[in-house]
Structure formats: structure tokens, C-alpha cells
Design a protein around this motif. Structure first.
Motif, PDB file in Angstrom:
ATOM      1  N   LEU A 229      29.487 -25.840  70.108  1.00  0.00           N
ATOM      2  CA  LEU A 229      30.480 -25.012  70.782  1.00  0.00           C
ATOM      3  C   LEU A 229      31.150 -24.010  69.859  1.00  0.00           C
ATOM      4  CD1 LEU A 229      30.020 -26.933  73.210  1.00  0.00           C
ATOM      5  CD2 LEU A 229      32.459 -26.677  73.685  1.00  0.00           C
ATOM      6  N   LYS A 230      31.198 -24.278  68.563  1.00  0.00           N
ATOM      7  CA  LYS A 230      31.859 -23.311  67.680  1.00  0.00           C
ATOM      8  C   LYS A 230      31.116 -21.980  67.695  1.00  0.00           C
ATOM      9  CE  LYS A 230      28.819 -23.489  64.083  1.00  0.00           C
ATOM     10  NZ  LYS A 230      28.261 -22.381  63.276  1.00  0.00           N
ATOM     11  N   ASN A 231      29.812 -21.995  67.918  1.00  0.00           N
ATOM     12  CA  ASN A 231      29.062 -20.738  67.992  1.00  0.00           C
ATOM     13  C   ASN A 231      29.458 -19.920  69.219  1.00  0.00           C
ATOM     14  OD1 ASN A 231      27.500 -21.042  65.645  1.00  0.00           O
ATOM     15  ND2 ASN A 231      26.020 -22.335  66.709  1.00  0.00           N
ATOM     16  N   ILE A 232      29.704 -20.610  70.326  1.00  0.00           N
ATOM     17  CA  ILE A 232      30.144 -19.921  71.544  1.00  0.00           C
ATOM     18  C   ILE A 232      31.531 -19.335  71.335  1.00  0.00           C
ATOM     19  CG2 ILE A 232      30.613 -20.207  74.008  1.00  0.00           C
ATOM     20  CD1 ILE A 232      28.621 -22.620  73.903  1.00  0.00           C
ATOM     21  N   MET A 233      32.418 -20.121  70.698  1.00  0.00           N
ATOM     22  CA  MET A 233      33.767 -19.633  70.432  1.00  0.00           C
ATOM     23  C   MET A 233      33.754 -18.457  69.464  1.00  0.00           C
ATOM     24  SD  MET A 233      35.181 -21.538  72.479  1.00  0.00           S
ATOM     25  CE  MET A 233      34.415 -22.883  73.392  1.00  0.00           C
ATOM     26  N   ALA A 234      32.796 -18.453  68.535  1.00  0.00           N
ATOM     27  CA  ALA A 234      32.687 -17.332  67.597  1.00  0.00           C
ATOM     28  C   ALA A 234      32.285 -16.056  68.322  1.00  0.00           C
ATOM     29  CB  ALA A 234      31.670 -17.667  66.505  1.00  0.00           C
ATOM     30  N   ILE A 235      31.431 -16.173  69.331  1.00  0.00           N
ATOM     31  CA  ILE A 235      31.098 -14.997  70.141  1.00  0.00           C
ATOM     32  C   ILE A 235      32.355 -14.492  70.856  1.00  0.00           C
ATOM     33  CG2 ILE A 235      29.817 -14.200  72.162  1.00  0.00           C
ATOM     34  CD1 ILE A 235      27.528 -16.029  71.326  1.00  0.00           C
ATOM     35  N   ALA A 236      33.134 -15.416  71.408  1.00  0.00           N
ATOM     36  CA  ALA A 236      34.376 -15.022  72.090  1.00  0.00           C
ATOM     37  C   ALA A 236      35.326 -14.308  71.138  1.00  0.00           C
ATOM     38  CB  ALA A 236      35.045 -16.256  72.693  1.00  0.00           C
ATOM     39  N   CYS A 237      35.474 -14.848  69.922  1.00  0.00           N
ATOM     40  CA  CYS A 237      36.365 -14.213  68.944  1.00  0.00           C
ATOM     41  C   CYS A 237      35.828 -12.853  68.524  1.00  0.00           C
ATOM     42  CB  CYS A 237      36.533 -15.118  67.719  1.00  0.00           C
ATOM     43  SG  CYS A 237      37.538 -16.585  68.031  1.00  0.00           S
ATOM     44  N   GLY A 238      34.506 -12.760  68.383  1.00  0.00           N
ATOM     45  CA  GLY A 238      33.914 -11.474  68.047  1.00  0.00           C
ATOM     46  C   GLY A 238      34.147 -10.444  69.129  1.00  0.00           C
ATOM     47  N   ILE A 239      34.034 -10.858  70.397  1.00  0.00           N
ATOM     48  CA  ILE A 239      34.311  -9.943  71.506  1.00  0.00           C
ATOM     49  C   ILE A 239      35.758  -9.435  71.417  1.00  0.00           C
ATOM     50  CG2 ILE A 239      34.615  -9.798  74.006  1.00  0.00           C
ATOM     51  CD1 ILE A 239      32.187 -11.694  74.275  1.00  0.00           C
ATOM     52  N   GLY A 240      36.677 -10.362  71.154  1.00  0.00           N
ATOM     53  CA  GLY A 240      38.075  -9.957  71.012  1.00  0.00           C
ATOM     54  C   GLY A 240      38.276  -8.981  69.872  1.00  0.00           C
ATOM     55  N   ASP A 241      37.608  -9.229  68.741  1.00  0.00           N
ATOM     56  CA  ASP A 241      37.727  -8.309  67.607  1.00  0.00           C
ATOM     57  C   ASP A 241      37.095  -6.958  67.942  1.00  0.00           C
ATOM     58  OD1 ASP A 241      39.025 -10.234  66.147  1.00  0.00           O
ATOM     59  OD2 ASP A 241      37.257 -10.861  65.010  1.00  0.00           O
ATOM     60  N   GLY A 242      35.956  -6.983  68.666  1.00  0.00           N
ATOM     61  CA  GLY A 242      35.308  -5.736  69.056  1.00  0.00           C
ATOM     62  C   GLY A 242      36.170  -4.914  69.995  1.00  0.00           C
ATOM     63  N   LEU A 243      36.957  -5.588  70.811  1.00  0.00           N
ATOM     64  CA  LEU A 243      37.883  -4.895  71.719  1.00  0.00           C
ATOM     65  C   LEU A 243      39.157  -4.445  71.019  1.00  0.00           C
ATOM     66  CD1 LEU A 243      37.608  -7.262  74.834  1.00  0.00           C
ATOM     67  CD2 LEU A 243      36.786  -4.895  74.695  1.00  0.00           C
ATOM     68  N   VAL A 298      27.466 -10.710  66.972  1.00  0.00           N
ATOM     69  CA  VAL A 298      27.009 -10.420  68.330  1.00  0.00           C
ATOM     70  C   VAL A 298      28.208 -10.168  69.241  1.00  0.00           C
ATOM     71  CG1 VAL A 298      25.934 -11.473  70.367  1.00  0.00           C
ATOM     72  CG2 VAL A 298      24.798 -11.603  68.148  1.00  0.00           C
ATOM     73  N   GLY A 299      29.241 -10.987  69.121  1.00  0.00           N
ATOM     74  CA  GLY A 299      30.436 -10.783  69.934  1.00  0.00           C
ATOM     75  C   GLY A 299      31.099  -9.449  69.667  1.00  0.00           C
ATOM     76  N   ALA A 318      21.488 -15.765  67.371  1.00  0.00           N
ATOM     77  CA  ALA A 318      22.839 -16.254  67.636  1.00  0.00           C
ATOM     78  C   ALA A 318      22.721 -17.473  68.539  1.00  0.00           C
ATOM     79  CB  ALA A 318      23.692 -15.175  68.291  1.00  0.00           C
ATOM     80  N   GLU A 319      22.863 -18.651  67.962  1.00  0.00           N
ATOM     81  CA  GLU A 319      22.681 -19.875  68.732  1.00  0.00           C
ATOM     82  C   GLU A 319      23.677 -19.988  69.872  1.00  0.00           C
ATOM     83  OE1 GLU A 319      20.459 -22.078  68.936  1.00  0.00           O
ATOM     84  OE2 GLU A 319      19.240 -21.775  67.139  1.00  0.00           O
ATOM     85  N   GLY A 320      24.863 -19.389  69.715  1.00  0.00           N
ATOM     86  CA  GLY A 320      25.843 -19.445  70.787  1.00  0.00           C
ATOM     87  C   GLY A 320      25.350 -18.783  72.051  1.00  0.00           C
ATOM     88  N   ALA A 321      24.623 -17.681  71.898  1.00  0.00           N
ATOM     89  CA  ALA A 321      24.065 -16.998  73.080  1.00  0.00           C
ATOM     90  C   ALA A 321      22.941 -17.817  73.699  1.00  0.00           C
ATOM     91  CB  ALA A 321      23.559 -15.611  72.683  1.00  0.00           C
ATOM     92  N   ARG A 322      22.183 -18.515  72.863  1.00  0.00           N
ATOM     93  CA  ARG A 322      21.076 -19.321  73.374  1.00  0.00           C
ATOM     94  C   ARG A 322      21.545 -20.520  74.185  1.00  0.00           C
ATOM     95  NH1 ARG A 322      16.649 -20.087  68.468  1.00  0.00           N
ATOM     96  NH2 ARG A 322      15.778 -17.989  68.486  1.00  0.00           N
TER      97      ARG A 322
END
Length: 372
Positions: A229-243, A298-299, A318-322
Motif C-alpha cells: 500500500l505504501k506504493n499506492i500512497m506514494a502515487i497519491a502524494c506524487g499527484i498532490g505534489d504535481g498539483l 508517476v504521481g 510503478a508497482e502501485g499502479a500495477r
């Protein structure tokens, strides 16, 4: 006189497999298996894996092979005449020595493959070990995630493959770690989770000290859920940083992401304290904030307006996306709320805009804060 070193075979020469092989050479005769013959030649001739760890010098003592049977024979020799085997190297030396007939119980196999490839490499390994000395041999994996089709965690995949080999000790090696830093000789702390005491001790004996601190655990489920799950949360944090949502939003996502990880982990039988440790909070913070994190990258790309396909262009993994959809399906099956995971799935696979996903998370009903 130097003691004879144990043997290690690392199956998979991606960045993390190569880094762990480099780490193991300090105390063990280590052979790295790669499918790509060019990678093997470069490691043996020039001591570099330019594809996965560009410009990182690997130890002279590390050897590689493209022959899977040779790699397995390194740790579990069949005794057949003319069998191709790498020489045993005494500890703290690099020169070739006469072959030694160590029992398999002294030795370790590290599976440096992604979750999607774990079942196949375990199947091939189990088939070859059936007719070789394997009592006491240890096999540990490093992949993080749920299988994208079956929803299985790695230990379930491995247990099924090795069901006919009860003498083989199994475990997962995990923790907050970027392969490049480990290969460069920078400090790292990891956890070996296993119910096999000899396996835990073998990993400690080979990996612990100098560059790495190894902790032990018996909570395989908790360690693997945290790693997934930390990989999924990292995508979420990356999305927030990208925004451009700022550090406050990142802190909130990390904190509530940790709660989400713990909820699912407890429902599956994990232990609460595991999520406060290296393979929970530690790995989450690293992957959600570190510039080398592929899931965060990726996020960020998606937050900046790229599609998932564009974010994954160039072969980035990116294992979180997989595994995000498999994690969400498991949570729904277990009756566990996973709002951040759900939002990531909607952005990645259902066309929801990142800003609307953030709005939907903020609009959730107010509730008391609780550990889980």
C-alpha cells in the motif's frame, strides 16, 4: 585462515536485485542471475549494471550468469559430474578457490523479481530444487504489492510454489530503501519477516553490519501489506505534489495513508506495531517523499497533466499502479474502507481528474481521528 563464506544466489538483476547482490558479496560468495546476457557480460567484465544502476561501480567479487541452473547450483549443487558452478570464495577475499561441498542449509536465495514474475520464478526454482539437497535452504523475496490478477500477497504465491518442499525456509526482505543508494554503499535498515528462525539468522549473518542494519519480524502479512500500500500512497502524494498542493497536503496524505495501510493489514491478520516500523511508516515516508521513488514520479507526472500511459513511458515500473485495483478489491471484499486507494484507482483507470479526486477526499464526512 579465512572461514569459507556462505553462498548466495540472487535471481533477478534489476536495480534492487543487483544492489542486494552487491551488499551480499561482503560476506558471501554471491552469484547474480540475469536473463539479459549483455547485463551479465557487463557485470563480469566491467563491474557495472548500466541498464538498471548506471554509473554505479559494483564489487569486483560479484559474478553474474545468464544460466538459471548455474545460479541454483551455486547454492544447491546436485552433485552431478561436470555441473557448472561458480567457485566458493572465502570471506573477505575475491580470488577463486576450490569448490566446496557445503550443504544447502548454509545458503540463501534472494528473489529480486516483481510480483508479476514471482509465481513463475518460484515455480522454476521449486522444480529444480526437488532433486537437489534443499533441506534448510532459505528463499526470500523482495517484491512489494498484490498480484494484479489474483490479489495474492507474495508470501501466498511463494507458499503455494514451495508446498512440496517443507525443508525450505521462506521470508520477505523489506524496508525503506532505494536500490541506487544501497549499491553506492550508503546506510540502510531493512526487516526480514519470516517464521523460520534459521532463515532470519541467515539473512542477518549475511546482510547485517557495516552498511545495513537488519531487524527481524514474524509478521509477514503486516510487512507485505505495508510494502504494497505504501506504493499506492506514494502515487497519491506524487499527484498532490504535481498539483502543487503543498507540504500540508502531503503530510495529511502520508498520515491518513498510514491509517489506511494499518486498517487493511489488521483485517488480514497483521500486527499494529508493524505499521509504526520500517516496513510501514518508514517505507511510506521514503516512497512518498524521496526523489528516487518511481511511484511518486508517476504521481507527479499525472498531477502535472500526463496520462498513466505517458507517465509510464520509457519503461518505468510503478508497482502501485500495477496493484492498486487488486488492493481496492481486497479491501471491498474485507469490508475495509480504503478512500485514498479508491481515489488513486479512479484517477488512474476511470478518468477522474486529479483535482476532483482531491475534492472528493476533502468532502468526505467529518469523523474522529483514530489510529485505524
Amino acid at each position: 585462515m579465512n572461514a569459507v563464506a556462505p553462498r548466495v544466489a540472487v535471481l533477478g538483476a534489476g536495480s534492487w536485485g543487483t544492489a542486494l547482490a552487491a551488499l551480499a558479496t561482503a560476506r558471501a560468495s554471491t552469484l547474480l542471475w540475469a536473463r539479459n546476457a549483455d547485463i551479465v557480460r557487463a557485470i563480469n567484465a566491467h563491474h557495472v549494471n548500466q541498464r538498471y544502476l548506471p554509473d554505479v561501480a559494483l564489487p569486483d567479487a560479484l559474478r553474474a550468469t545468464a544460466n538459471l541452473d548455474e545460479a541454483i547450483s551455486h547454492v544447491a549443487p546436485s552433485g552431478l559430474p561436470n555441473e557448472s558452478r561458480a567457485p566458493i570464495v572465502p570471506a573477505n577475499t575475491a580470488g577463486p578457490q576450490a569448490a566446496n561441498t557445503q550443504v544447502a542449509g548454509n545458503n540463501l536465495i534472494i528473489l529480486g523479481v516483481p510480483v508479476a514474475g514471482l509465481a513463475e520464478i518460484c515455480r522454476q526454482l521449486a522444480e529444480r530444487l526437488v532433486n537437489r539437497p534443499h533441506q534448510g535452504l532459505s528463499v526470500v523475496w523482495t517484491c512489494k504489492g498484490f498480484h494484479h490478477e489474483t490479489g495474492q500477497l507474495p508470501h501466498q504465491i511463494a507458499a503455494s510454489a514451495f508446498a512440496a518442499l517443507p525443508g525450505v525456509g521462506l521470508g520477505v526482505l523489506s524496508g525503506p530503501s532505494f536500490a541506487r543508494e544501497v549499491a553506492q554503499g550508503l546506510p540502510v535498515a531493512l526487516t526480514i519477516a519470516t517464521t523460520s528462525s534459521p532463515t532470519a539468522q541467515r539473512v542477518v549473518d549475511i546482510m547485517h553490519g557495516r552498511l545495513a542494519r537488519i531487524y527481524t519480524s514474524t509478521d509477514i502479512v503486516g510487512v507485505e501489506v505495508g510494502g504494497a500500500l505504501k506504493n499506492i500512497m506514494a502515487i497519491a502524494c506524487g499527484i498532490g505534489d504535481g498539483l502543487g498542493l503543498g507540504t500540508n497536503a502531503r503530510a495529511a496524505l502520508i498520515t491518513r495513508g498510514l491509517a489506511e495501510m494499518q486498517r487493511l493489514g489488521l483485517a488480514l491478520g497483521g500486527q499494529a506495531e508493524t505499521f509504526a516500523g520500517l516496513t510501514g511508516l518508514g517505507d511510506l515516508v521514503l516512497t512518498a517523499t524521496g526523489p528516487l521513488s518511481r511511484n511518486r514520479q508517476v504521481g507527479v507526472a499525472i498531477g502535472e497533466g500526463k496520462t498513466l500511459e505517458q507517465a509510464l513511458a520509457g519503461g518505468i515500473t510503478a508497482e502501485g499502479a500495477r496493484c492498486a485495483r487488486a488492493a481496492l478489491a481486497l479491501g471491498q471484499h474485507m469490508g475495509v474502507e480504503l478512500p485514498i486507494t479508491q481515489a488513486v484507482c479512479q484517477v488512474l483507470f476511470e478518468g477522474l481528474s486529479p483535482r476532483k479526486a482531491v475534492s472528493s477526499l476533502l468532502a468526505r464526512e467529518a469523523r474522529p481521528e483514530a489510529p485505524t
